[in-house]
Design an enzyme around this catalytic site. Structure first.
Site, PDB file in Angstrom:
ATOM      1  N   LYS A 167     -11.619 -23.835  17.116  1.00  0.00           N
ATOM      2  CA  LYS A 167     -10.571 -23.324  16.466  1.00  0.00           C
ATOM      3  C   LYS A 167     -10.224 -22.050  16.533  1.00  0.00           C
ATOM      4  O   LYS A 167      -8.988 -21.576  16.538  1.00  0.00           O
ATOM      5  CB  LYS A 167     -10.603 -23.809  15.028  1.00  0.00           C
ATOM      6  CG  LYS A 167      -9.540 -23.354  13.880  1.00  0.00           C
ATOM      7  CD  LYS A 167      -8.127 -23.900  14.317  1.00  0.00           C
ATOM      8  CE  LYS A 167      -7.279 -23.230  12.830  1.00  0.00           C
ATOM      9  NZ  LYS A 167      -5.722 -23.812  13.372  1.00  0.00           N
ATOM     10  N   LYS A 223      -5.972 -13.837   8.137  1.00  0.00           N
ATOM     11  CA  LYS A 223      -7.131 -13.995   7.659  1.00  0.00           C
ATOM     12  C   LYS A 223      -7.947 -14.566   8.884  1.00  0.00           C
ATOM     13  O   LYS A 223      -8.941 -14.121   9.403  1.00  0.00           O
ATOM     14  CB  LYS A 223      -7.355 -15.199   6.624  1.00  0.00           C
ATOM     15  CG  LYS A 223      -8.560 -15.910   6.306  1.00  0.00           C
ATOM     16  CD  LYS A 223      -8.773 -17.405   6.822  1.00  0.00           C
ATOM     17  CE  LYS A 223      -7.664 -18.258   6.352  1.00  0.00           C
ATOM     18  NZ  LYS A 223      -7.846 -19.489   7.136  1.00  0.00           N
TER      19      LYS A 223
HETATM   20  N1  LIG Z   1      -0.425 -23.749   7.146  1.00  0.00           N
HETATM   21  C1  LIG Z   1      -0.626 -23.933   8.493  1.00  0.00           C
HETATM   22  O1  LIG Z   1       0.195 -23.819   9.556  1.00  0.00           O
HETATM   23  C2  LIG Z   1      -2.304 -24.103   8.944  1.00  0.00           C
HETATM   24  C3  LIG Z   1      -2.473 -24.856  10.328  1.00  0.00           C
HETATM   25  C4  LIG Z   1      -3.729 -25.061  10.544  1.00  0.00           C
HETATM   26  C5  LIG Z   1      -4.888 -24.642   9.829  1.00  0.00           C
HETATM   27  N2  LIG Z   1      -4.676 -23.921   8.665  1.00  0.00           N
HETATM   28  C6  LIG Z   1      -5.454 -23.460   7.780  1.00  0.00           C
HETATM   29  O2  LIG Z   1      -5.540 -24.707   6.599  1.00  0.00           O
HETATM   30  C7  LIG Z   1      -5.967 -23.981   5.336  1.00  0.00           C
HETATM   31  C8  LIG Z   1      -5.091 -24.121   4.414  1.00  0.00           C
HETATM   32  O3  LIG Z   1      -3.885 -23.822   4.729  1.00  0.00           O
HETATM   33  P1  LIG Z   1      -2.362 -23.869   3.832  1.00  0.00           P
HETATM   34  O4  LIG Z   1      -1.354 -23.284   4.897  1.00  0.00           O
HETATM   35  O5  LIG Z   1      -2.675 -25.164   3.331  1.00  0.00           O
HETATM   36  O6  LIG Z   1      -2.845 -22.636   2.773  1.00  0.00           O
HETATM   37  P2  LIG Z   1      -2.024 -22.542   1.444  1.00  0.00           P
HETATM   38  O7  LIG Z   1      -0.832 -23.252   1.423  1.00  0.00           O
HETATM   39  O8  LIG Z   1      -2.257 -21.065   1.009  1.00  0.00           O
HETATM   40  O9  LIG Z   1      -3.127 -23.343   0.474  1.00  0.00           O
HETATM   41  C9  LIG Z   1      -4.485 -22.680   0.194  1.00  0.00           C
HETATM   42  C10 LIG Z   1      -5.217 -23.449  -0.803  1.00  0.00           C
HETATM   43  O10 LIG Z   1      -6.682 -22.840  -1.156  1.00  0.00           O
HETATM   44  C11 LIG Z   1      -6.347 -22.820  -2.666  1.00  0.00           C
HETATM   45  N3  LIG Z   1      -7.475 -21.869  -2.903  1.00  0.00           N
HETATM   46  C12 LIG Z   1      -7.200 -20.307  -2.422  1.00  0.00           C
HETATM   47  N4  LIG Z   1      -8.080 -19.574  -2.975  1.00  0.00           N
HETATM   48  C13 LIG Z   1      -8.773 -20.493  -3.621  1.00  0.00           C
HETATM   49  C14 LIG Z   1     -10.021 -20.132  -4.424  1.00  0.00           C
HETATM   50  N5  LIG Z   1     -10.668 -18.911  -4.634  1.00  0.00           N
HETATM   51  N6  LIG Z   1     -10.449 -21.379  -5.135  1.00  0.00           N
HETATM   52  C15 LIG Z   1      -9.955 -22.539  -4.919  1.00  0.00           C
HETATM   53  N7  LIG Z   1      -9.191 -22.672  -4.396  1.00  0.00           N
HETATM   54  C16 LIG Z   1      -8.475 -21.625  -3.601  1.00  0.00           C
HETATM   55  C17 LIG Z   1      -5.233 -22.821  -3.037  1.00  0.00           C
HETATM   56  O11 LIG Z   1      -4.984 -23.033  -4.399  1.00  0.00           O
HETATM   57  P3  LIG Z   1      -3.857 -22.482  -5.365  1.00  0.00           P
HETATM   58  O12 LIG Z   1      -2.613 -23.191  -5.162  1.00  0.00           O
HETATM   59  O13 LIG Z   1      -4.342 -22.434  -6.556  1.00  0.00           O
HETATM   60  O14 LIG Z   1      -3.576 -20.849  -4.739  1.00  0.00           O
HETATM   61  C18 LIG Z   1      -4.230 -23.777  -2.018  1.00  0.00           C
HETATM   62  O15 LIG Z   1      -4.612 -25.158  -2.613  1.00  0.00           O
HETATM   63  C19 LIG Z   1      -6.198 -22.480   5.785  1.00  0.00           C
HETATM   64  O16 LIG Z   1      -7.725 -22.186   6.232  1.00  0.00           O
HETATM   65  C20 LIG Z   1      -5.575 -22.309   6.927  1.00  0.00           C
HETATM   66  O17 LIG Z   1      -5.699 -21.079   7.831  1.00  0.00           O
HETATM   67  C21 LIG Z   1      -3.108 -23.705   8.121  1.00  0.00           C
END
Ligand SMILES: NC(=O)c1ccc[n+]([C@@H]2O[C@H](COP(=O)([O-])OP(=O)(O)OC[C@H]3O[C@@H](n4cnc5c(N)ncnc54)[C@H](OP(=O)(O)O)[C@@H]3O)[C@@H](O)[C@H]2O)c1
Length: 297
Positions: free
Chosen positions: A178, A246
């Site tokens: 990844k 990140k």
């Molecule tokens: N978005 C994309 O296009 C994409 C594609 C591939 C992979 N990813 C990866 O997938 C993962 C999630 O991405 P996302 O886009 O869904 O991110 P996001 O929308 O920012 O969601 C992040 C999640 O993590 C939770 N979180 C953050 N800090 C926390 C903590 N200290 N304790 C508990 N929960 C916590 C958040 O909860 P709250 O709602 O309470 O903040 C939320 O549920 C990341 O690692 C990202 O790099 C993302």
């Protein structure tokens, strides 16, 4: 490893951000009973409205589910949810499988996997690619590292959230693949931003670029994502600056550990960090072209 089929029709999802909420919906559509938890309550209501059951903590999710999908921001979030107070580790039974789709550093992931192994549970690093679009359609690419039998047992769940699922070997190997992907994605985002900034000055229209570049060598999923995001005007669409910042941090640290210099990614990291510093961290990285002057100054 054995499991009865009714417990395997129930799955937990912890982290209902952009990716987790869409994966949870794919699992609901596939007929799973989905137990959800999110740190902040906002996204839970929508999932419960779609048929999910809400749990009060990650520990409670683990008491109810033998397989749990995590979709969390970073390693701190994963460690808190899995090992912290009211974390999954306090509710699981031996044989529980955690499928961690978050993009975190391989060494952090290997550390969590080791602690769970000591409890008889399995932690698969299973980072995904395909963006919010792939998560919504259940067509993500998934790169998996960790225990082979736990992977085999989770195949059906993987097939509901992803289309191309790759088992790569020991713990951390999914994340290493990844990170390579994200190294390319980081360069593409900045390259597309600069090229589109210039295209606007040349008077090229985004609709024409979308149509013609999609049939030319300049095409990439990142380019297509940027074009459709620019056309929709929804810059909160999903591939956030925060996530990219990140990922670039993890990549540059891992490369440094390997004594490798990635100069294009150092530049991408400078741009994205500056964008985040200026308050754009929750915005889609598609908007980079519109703030290039601000972040290059
Ligand atoms: N978005 C994309 O296009 C994409 C594609 C591939 C992979 N990813 C990866 O997938 C993962 C999630 O991405 P996302 O886009 O869904 O991110 P996001 O929308 O920012 O969601 C992040 C999640 O993590 C939770 N979180 C953050 N800090 C926390 C903590 N200290 N304790 C508990 N929960 C916590 C958040 O909860 P709250 O709602 O309470 O903040 C939320 O549920 C990341 O690692 C990202 O790099 C993302």
């Amino acid at each position: 490893m054995t499991a009865n089929s009714s417990s395997n029709r129930r799955v937990g999802v912890v982290g209902l951000g952009v990716m987790g909420s869409r994966m949870a919906k794919s699992l609901l559509r596939a007929g799973y009973e989905v137990v959800v938890y999110n740190r902040s309550p906002q996204p839970v209501g929508e999932l419960v409205g779609a048929g999910a059951v809400s749990a009060s903590s990650p520990q409670e999710v683990a008491k109810q589910c033998r397989i749990i999908v995590l979709a969390l921001l970073d390693s701190k979030a994963v460690e808190t949810v899995v090992l912290g107070e009211k974390g999954i580790v306090h509710g699981l039974s031996p044989g529980t499988i955690l499928i961690d789709t978050s993009t975190i550093g391989p060494s952090a992931s290997i550390g969590v996997a080791g602690k769970l192994r000591a409890k008889g549970a399995y932690f698969l690093d299973a980072p995904v690619s395909g963006g919010p679009e792939g998560a919504a359609a259940g067509t993500l690419s998934i790169m998996v590292g960790g225990d082979r039998s736990a992977f085999d047992e989770s195949r059906e769940i993987f097939s509901k959230i992803g289309k191309n699922v790759f088992y790569l070997g020991e713990s951390g190997s999914g994340l290493r693949m990844k990170l390579f992907n994200q190294a390319l994605v980081g360069v593409y985002f900045v390259g597309v931003a600069e090229a589109y900034f210039w295209a606007k000055k040349m008077g090229l229209k985004i609709e024409d670029l979308q149509r013609i570049i999609s049939m030319s060598w300049g095409d990439s999923p990142v380019f297509r994502h940027v074009a459709s995001t620019v056309i929709s005007g929804d810059m909160k669409a999903g591939a956030s600056m925060r996530n990219l910042e990140k990922d670039l941090g993890i990549i540059l640290q891992s490369a440094k550990d390997d004594q490798v210099r990635l100069t294009l990614l150092e530049l991408a990291d400078r741009y994205i960090s500056k964008a985040a510093e200026k308050g754009y961290e929750a915005y889609d990285a598609s908007m980079l072209y519109s703030i290039l002057d601000e972040i290059r100054s």
